[in-house]
Enzyme design. Structure first.
Site, PDB file in Angstrom:
ATOM      1  N   CYS A 133      -0.846 -19.610  -2.615  1.00  0.00           N
ATOM      2  CA  CYS A 133      -0.320 -18.783  -3.705  1.00  0.00           C
ATOM      3  C   CYS A 133       1.200 -18.715  -3.651  1.00  0.00           C
ATOM      4  O   CYS A 133       1.775 -17.976  -2.841  1.00  0.00           O
ATOM      5  CB  CYS A 133      -0.925 -17.385  -3.615  1.00  0.00           C
ATOM      6  SG  CYS A 133      -0.271 -16.265  -4.872  1.00  0.00           S
ATOM      7  N   CYS A 136       2.718 -15.330  -4.409  1.00  0.00           N
ATOM      8  CA  CYS A 136       2.628 -14.362  -3.309  1.00  0.00           C
ATOM      9  C   CYS A 136       3.606 -14.701  -2.184  1.00  0.00           C
ATOM     10  O   CYS A 136       4.253 -13.819  -1.631  1.00  0.00           O
ATOM     11  CB  CYS A 136       1.235 -14.356  -2.679  1.00  0.00           C
ATOM     12  SG  CYS A 136      -0.117 -14.543  -3.816  1.00  0.00           S
ATOM     13  N   ASP A 137       3.683 -15.974  -1.820  1.00  0.00           N
ATOM     14  CA  ASP A 137       4.340 -16.329  -0.557  1.00  0.00           C
ATOM     15  C   ASP A 137       5.623 -17.147  -0.695  1.00  0.00           C
ATOM     16  O   ASP A 137       6.300 -17.385   0.300  1.00  0.00           O
ATOM     17  CB  ASP A 137       3.349 -17.118   0.332  1.00  0.00           C
ATOM     18  CG  ASP A 137       2.132 -16.272   0.680  1.00  0.00           C
ATOM     19  OD1 ASP A 137       2.277 -15.050   0.755  1.00  0.00           O
ATOM     20  OD2 ASP A 137       1.042 -16.852   0.881  1.00  0.00           O
TER      21      ASP A 137
END
Ligand code: NDP
Length: 307
Positions: A133, A136-137
Site C-alpha cells: 500500500c 499507507c507506507d
C-alpha cells in the site's frame, strides 16, 4: 431461530462503522466478524492518514476502538466465518460452519485481500520494507530506491505516487506486456524517476532486519541479479472476498460486488460497503464512510417494511 433485523458480514472499517450506525439506530445488528476479524488494518502497523489521529495510531488499536464503539451501542459480534448464504428467499440465511443465522437485511463488508507473490522471504520482510500500500507506507521511503512489482494500473498508480517520496522507482513486470491502461502506463513512462524492467520476477527478498536488496530473475535469459533497494511494493492485484457469494448477488468479471443505487446490490435488502465493491479508493476512511451509508440505507429499507 430468531430472525435478526440486520446482519453485517465482516468487521473491517466498513462493517464496524455500519455496526455503530445500525446499533445507534436501534437495529441490534449482529456482526459476523470472522475468525480473523478487523480486516486489512490488522495487518498494518502505523496508520497515519485516518482523520482524528494526528499522531497516528496502530492499525490493530484502531480496529479495537471500532469494536469497542460498536459494542457500546449494542452491536453483537460473533467471531465466525460465513461459508454460505442464501439470498433467494426472505428471511435471508447465513451459515457459518457451526451456526445458521436468519436476517431481514444484510450488509456485506467482506473486503478484499491483497495478492502477494507467495515467496517465504516476502512474509519475513512485510512491514520491514515490503508493503502492498503506497498510500499507507510511501512516506517511509523518502529518498530511497524501491521497486514496484506488477504491470497493471495498480502498479502504475503506486509507482507514480511513490515518486513523490522515493529517489528512484523500478517497475518489475513479469512479461513484456503491460496490463495497465494506456493513460496510466504513459504517465508512468513519462516520469523521469521511474524505470521499467520487463520479463523479471522476484526470486527472493534479502536483508538482515530490514529489506536491503532483491534477487531478480530474467524469465527469458534465466540470469539472476541482485538489486539493492530498500522498499518493495507488491501491486499485482487484489482479490475481493466473495467466494461464498457467487450465484447469490451480482458480481462483476473480477468478482467484485456490483453496486446499484447507493449501497444497494441487485437483491433488495442486501447492501454492500467497502473494498468488496471498491477497487479504486481502498482506504479505511472511504470504507468507513460507505459502511455508514449502508447502515442508513438498511435502516430506511427496514422502515419501509420490506422485511
Ligand atoms: P491487474 O489484474 O490489472 O494487473 C495485475 C498485474 O500484476 C499484471 O501485470 C500481472 O501480470 C501481474 N501479476 C499478477 N500476479 C503476479 C505474480 N504472481 N507475479 C508477478 N506479477 C503478477 O490488477 P490491478 O490491481 O493493477 O488492477 C485491478 C483493476 O483495478 C483493473 O481493472 C484496473 O484498471 C483497476 N484500477 C484502476 C485504477 C484507476 O483507475 N485509478 C487504479 C488501480 C487499479 P500478467 O499481466 O502477466 O498477468
Amino acid at each position: 431461530m430468531d430472525t435478526h433485523k440486520l446482519i453485517i458480514i465482516g468487521s473491517g472499517p466498513a462493517g464496524l462503522t455500519a455496526g455503530i450506525y445500525a446499533a445507534r439506530a436501534g437495529l441490534k445488528p449482529l456482526v459476523l466478524a470472522g475468525l480473523t476479524f478487523g480486516g486489512q488494518l490488522m495487518l498494518t502497523t502505523e496508520v497515519e492518514n485516518f482523520p482524528g489521529f494526528p499522531d497516528g495510531i496502530q492499525g490493530p488499536d484502531l480496529m479495537q476502538s471500532f469494536i469497542k464503539q460498536a459494542e457500546r451501542f449494542g452491536a453483537q459480534l460473533v467471531y465466525e466465518d460465513v461459508v454460505k448464504v442464501d439470498f433467494s428467499q426472505k428471511p435471508f440465511t447465513l451459515s457459518t460452519g457451526d451456526h445458521e443465522y436468519k436476517a431481514e437485511s444484510v450488509i456485506i463488508t467482506t473486503g478484499a485481500s491483497t495478492m502477494w507473490l507467495g515467496i517465504p522471504s516476502e512474509e519475513k520482510f512485510r512491514g520491514k520494507g515490503v508493503s502492498s500500500c503506497a498510500t499507507c507506507d510511501g512516506f517511509f521511503f523518502k529518498d530511497k530506491e524501491i521497486i514496484v512489482v506488477g504491470g497493471g494500473d495498480s502498479a502504475m498508480e503506486e509507482a507514480t505516487y511513490l515518486t513523490k517520496f522515493a529517489k528512484k522507482v523500478t517497475i518489475l513486470n513479469r512479461s513484456e506486456n503491460f496490463r495497465a491502461s494506456r493513460i496510466m502506463f504513459e504517465r508512468a513512462q513519462s516520469n523521469s524517476k521511474i524505470e521499467f524492467q520487463t520479463n523479471k520476477v522476484v526470486e527472493e527478498f534479502l536483508g538482515d532486519n530490514r529489506l536491503s536488496a532483491v534477487k531478480v530473475r530474467d524469465t527469458v535469459s534465466g540470469e539472476i541479479k541482485e538489486l539493492p533497494i530498500e522498499g518493495a511494493f507488491i501491486a499485482i492485484g487484489h482479490k475481493p472476498n466473495t467466494e461464498m457469494l457467487k450465484g447469490q448477488v451480482e458480481l462483476d468479471e473480477k468478482s467484485y460486488i456490483v453496486p446499484h443505487e447507493q449501497t444497494r446490490t441487485n437483491i433488495p435488502g442486501v447492501f454492500v460497503a467497502g473494498d468488496v465493491r471498491d477497487f479504486r479508493y481502498r482506504q479505511a476512511v472511504t470504507a468507513a464512510g460507505m459502511g455508514c451509508m449502508a447502515a442508513i440505507d438498511a435502516e430506511k429499507y427496514l422502515e419501509m417494511d420490506h422485511g
